[in-house]
Design an enzyme around this catalytic site. Structure first.
Site, PDB file in Angstrom:
ATOM      1  NE  ARG A  66       8.650 -40.737  50.714  1.00 51.18           N
ATOM      2  CZ  ARG A  66       8.340 -39.797  50.087  1.00 51.18           C
ATOM      3  NH1 ARG A  66       7.092 -39.089  50.251  1.00 51.18           N
ATOM      4  NH2 ARG A  66       8.938 -39.512  49.086  1.00 51.18           N
ATOM      5  CE  LYS A 173      19.973 -27.669  39.184  1.00 46.97           C
ATOM      6  NZ  LYS A 173      19.444 -27.970  37.788  1.00 46.97           N
ATOM      7  CG  HIS A 203      25.302 -30.063  41.028  1.00 41.07           C
ATOM      8  ND1 HIS A 203      23.835 -30.002  41.345  1.00 41.07           N
ATOM      9  CD2 HIS A 203      25.493 -30.313  39.638  1.00 41.07           C
ATOM     10  CE1 HIS A 203      23.587 -30.144  40.055  1.00 41.07           C
ATOM     11  NE2 HIS A 203      24.251 -30.348  39.057  1.00 41.07           N
ATOM     12  CE  LYS A 207      30.493 -29.953  35.653  1.00 42.23           C
ATOM     13  NZ  LYS A 207      30.970 -31.455  35.509  1.00 42.23           N
ATOM     14  CD  GLU A 241      21.802 -30.547  29.595  1.00 40.48           C
ATOM     15  OE1 GLU A 241      22.155 -31.266  30.216  1.00 40.48           O
ATOM     16  OE2 GLU A 241      20.721 -29.966  29.525  1.00 40.48           O
ATOM     17  CG  ASP A 260      17.018 -27.937  33.986  1.00 41.69           C
ATOM     18  OD1 ASP A 260      17.154 -28.442  35.215  1.00 41.69           O
ATOM     19  OD2 ASP A 260      17.952 -28.465  33.004  1.00 41.69           O
ATOM     20  CG  HIS A 265      23.996 -24.864  36.010  1.00 43.82           C
ATOM     21  ND1 HIS A 265      24.187 -24.886  37.517  1.00 43.82           N
ATOM     22  CD2 HIS A 265      23.435 -25.711  35.529  1.00 43.82           C
ATOM     23  CE1 HIS A 265      23.483 -26.210  37.618  1.00 43.82           C
ATOM     24  NE2 HIS A 265      23.096 -26.703  36.808  1.00 43.82           N
ATOM     25  CE  LYS A 365      17.373 -31.058  29.914  1.00 46.23           C
ATOM     26  NZ  LYS A 365      18.495 -31.790  30.130  1.00 46.23           N
TER      27      LYS A 365
END
Lengths: 466, 466
Positions: A66, A173, A203, A207, A241, A260, A265, A365
């Site tokens: 945009r 995703k 993605h 790896k 993480e 998430d 994954h 996390k």
């Protein structure tokens, strides 16, 4: 071809295999070209391909978004992103020059049909000028709420297929929020694109160690014989993480750890570890075997949910020497939030190979350490011949660890005799680091395994949510 | 207890296991105390034990030999040898002082009964003064021709058992020259000593990786399932020396590679690799399983000898940058000698586990490299899923290498994906080095495997000897 549901995995191998058949020139249209994903991941990745592969002559990028930019402005931003995020620094001026000459920008709302008319013109022009032969990739790098508009408009403008060449669409995703919304999105995609045009991307699966799992299992003769319920005690898949929300509070508050990380994954890693050998190393046979694993997963229902899962949320505390706020104090998060930032699932796969073997799936996390790994713990040998060494500690079971990050590689823990005249046994590691394969194969010191990490400071959500 | 034949293995583990039951004080009588073996190996090894274990209080050594030395002179020579050959330098003065105080010398011919009378007196005196409790070890470190004399005299003097305590005799290889002479020696030993007093020693089996073979196989759950004919393609056992005769021409000329290395060291390694799990990790059960392997060896007879063995002799040439003479030009060697300095045998074990799997046994002198290793090469996976990578070279089979010297340790060769967008597979090694276990477990760079060594410069003896 029957329609695939979203639990059917996007196939990370498809692209890799295709590349060997000398890639054809094409135009990649990135919807949401001014966003975070485009600048942190897509443009640096494309530049890296240009540097290494190289990209086919004439390969072009159209940024569709945009904000009002010229081609030149968009190129400047792309260069900035590549400078910042490419792993190959500094930028090679020749490669950049050639890559940049194929970068264009198209300003439009996603819902405005006239934008797609302009896109048609631009694509035809690029085919003519740069020889891209009618081949297009549409990459949806926008918030998911925009997907339906874009897909529908592509169809309405006839951009869902080219007169010559091929047309593909890549969807990141999350693919829907739940089964119903995923089916609805699938329905909308299927109205416009044929199944084989659609690439649902995770993605994570790019790896190296993830791709190496199938090679490790099926290009070697010695692992597959022990890769089953007879020898495996349990499997742990961990995606830890150390970072928190990093400003994505509004998104995360709606998602949580399961949406998430787990459903994409972690389940993908599970399928790669647990699948049967495919009949061929091709997209469909590999996909079919992954789907079989997912179908064989015992659903968690009723009391099993309580017994076999833990959901938790991080509170305030210290991570890596820095003080961090608790989840409910993060910007964009409700102070009453019960969104989970940590989850453990104990799941079973009802297959001949895995019946009775627990798979522990774990992600969160603000954990003490950033690590993604698959640990396969084997059973003890049937007879404990070396009982006398118990004074020096029990002989530990073998563990094979596929480390996905950091330090991608493989470790095997086994018992060996400690040098000396006593029969003392200690667990040791053999290590292999993927990153060293491209140059020389020399090993490096081991990191402590994730299983030694302490999972502290997580407030249980069980009480809150049930 | 039935008499054991010489093919029954001396048991390297026996001593190690005993040490845990707090060792008792004893006297070790070394026959041939002025010889090479005593000074290069025995005394430095005893000193190392004194340093590390430590030795039981009162432990004493009596050097028994023909040359006229005093206790003091023998101690001086011992210190010199320890200074030169102990791996722990410099000598620790306190430990040496205490160790040396237990060292004595007794001058006598081996065939003279009066020497054994003096020995009886000395042993009784040591029991009294140093509290050695009637425990004796006789170590035969003389040329084999002296064994019968010594054994007979020990018996005649009543030194084959003590009134209290235990008496043991250690006999070094070679234990006879062939089946008949080995049986004869065994008969003479058995006239004087009970079987459980007799220790037939192969010092090779003290090496850490040799002892580690059983731990590796039986303290881990994941190797034994593939340790059989279903998964193993073949096994290579290699004992390669880069040195030549080192002045031992007269001995070697009578021995040759098969007697010097194969019938002892190499066959011992074979039994450890091929044996079934023993019912307990004790001397007799382990010995029994080793014997079963030897009984199951297919004898090489008739045409099999030609087809499945190679004997050869080194000629003049270059080794490690130094010019070396050919075997027949060595001092002490006949110019017409057909003694083999190199041998390869292809043998089969007729057991349920190993039927049809070739074991290659290979040893020689003046080879390009010093290496002792056992390489277990596995079969290829049943299905070659990664055919497309053939352009980049065939996927290689897995090889597990147990390296005994140098750099004792274990390597596993397996196929892994080369990082990058193409599906290219390369063989890589995971390594573990035993020597690093005592301190930290950090890996080191790999040496090229022995299988890459070129076996050049060996003149075949087949034509000469048959």
């Amino acid at each position: 071809m029957p329609q695939r549901s979203v639990v059917e995995a996007p196939n990370p191998l498809r692209e890799g295999l295709r590349i060997k058949h000398s890639p054809e020139p094409c135009v990649m249209v990135i919807f949401g070209a001014t966003g975070d994903l485009t600048h942190r991941k897509l443009l640096p990745a494309l530049y890296n391909l240009a540097l290494e592969t190289p990209l086919p002559a004439g390969f072009s990028v159209v940024g569709f978004a945009r904000r009002p930019y010229t081609d030149e402005q968009f190129r400047e931003q792309a260069l900035e992103s590549i400078n910042q995020y490419s792993r190959q620094k500094p930028v090679n001026p020749q490669v950049w020059e050639s890559f940049a000459s194929g970068i264009h920008y198209l300003q439009s709302d996603f819902h405005n049909p006239s934008g797609y008319e302009k896109l048609t013109e631009m694509l035809n022009k690029l085919d003519h000028e740069r020889g891209t032969g009618g081949n297009r990739i549409y990459y949806l790098s926008t918030p998911p709420s925009q997907y339906p508009d874009i897909i529908q408009n592509l169809g309405a403008a006839g951009l869902n297929r080219s007169r010559k060449g091929w047309t593909r669409i890549i969807i990141e995703k999350p693919f829907g929020r739940d089964l119903a919304s995923a089916r609805e999105l699938n329905r909308q995609v299927a109205k416009v694109f044929r199944e084989e045009q659609v690439y649902r991307i995770d993605h994570y699966l790019g790896k190296e160690t993830v791709q190496n799992i199938l090679v490790f299992r099926f290009a070697n003769g010695i692992f597959e014989p022990v890769w089953n319920r007879r020898y495996v005690d349990h499997v742990q898949i961990t995606v830890a993480e150390n970072v928190g929300l990093e400003g994505r509070g509004a998104y995360y508050e709606e998602a949580g750890a399961i949406r998430d990380m787990v459903q994409n994954h972690v389940l993908q890693l599970l399928t790669l570890v647990a699948m049967e050998p495919p009949i061929a190393f091709d997209a469909n046979p590999v996909r079919d075997e992954k789907v079989k694993v997912l179908h064989a997963l015992q659903p968690l229902t009723g009391q099993d949910v309580v017994a076999n899962s833990i959901r938790a949320q991080y509170g305030p505390g210290w991570v890596g020497g820095h003080q961090v706020t608790g989840y409910t104090d993060e910007p964009g998060v409700s102070s009453l939030s019960v969104t989970e930032t940590y989850v453990v699932l104990k799941v079973f796969i009802d297959s001949w190979r895995w019946a009775g073997v627990p798979f522990y799936l774990r992600t969160g996390k603000h954990l003490p350490k950033r690590v993604t790994e698959i640990a396969i713990q084997f059973k003890q040998p049937p007879l404990m011949l070396f009982k006398r060494s118990e004074a020096h500690g029990q002989v530990e079971p073998n563990v094979l660890t596929l480390r996905i990050q950091p330090d991608e590689g493989i470790s095997l823990k086994f018992g060996a005799k400690v040098p000396g005249s006593e029969m003392q046994i200690r667990s040791v590691n053999m290590d292999f680091f993927t990153g060293l394969l491209s140059s020389a194969n020399s090993p490096r010191p081991t990191n402590a395994s994730c299983s030694t990490v302490c999972w502290a400071n997580q407030r249980s959500l069980h009480a809150v949510t049930r």
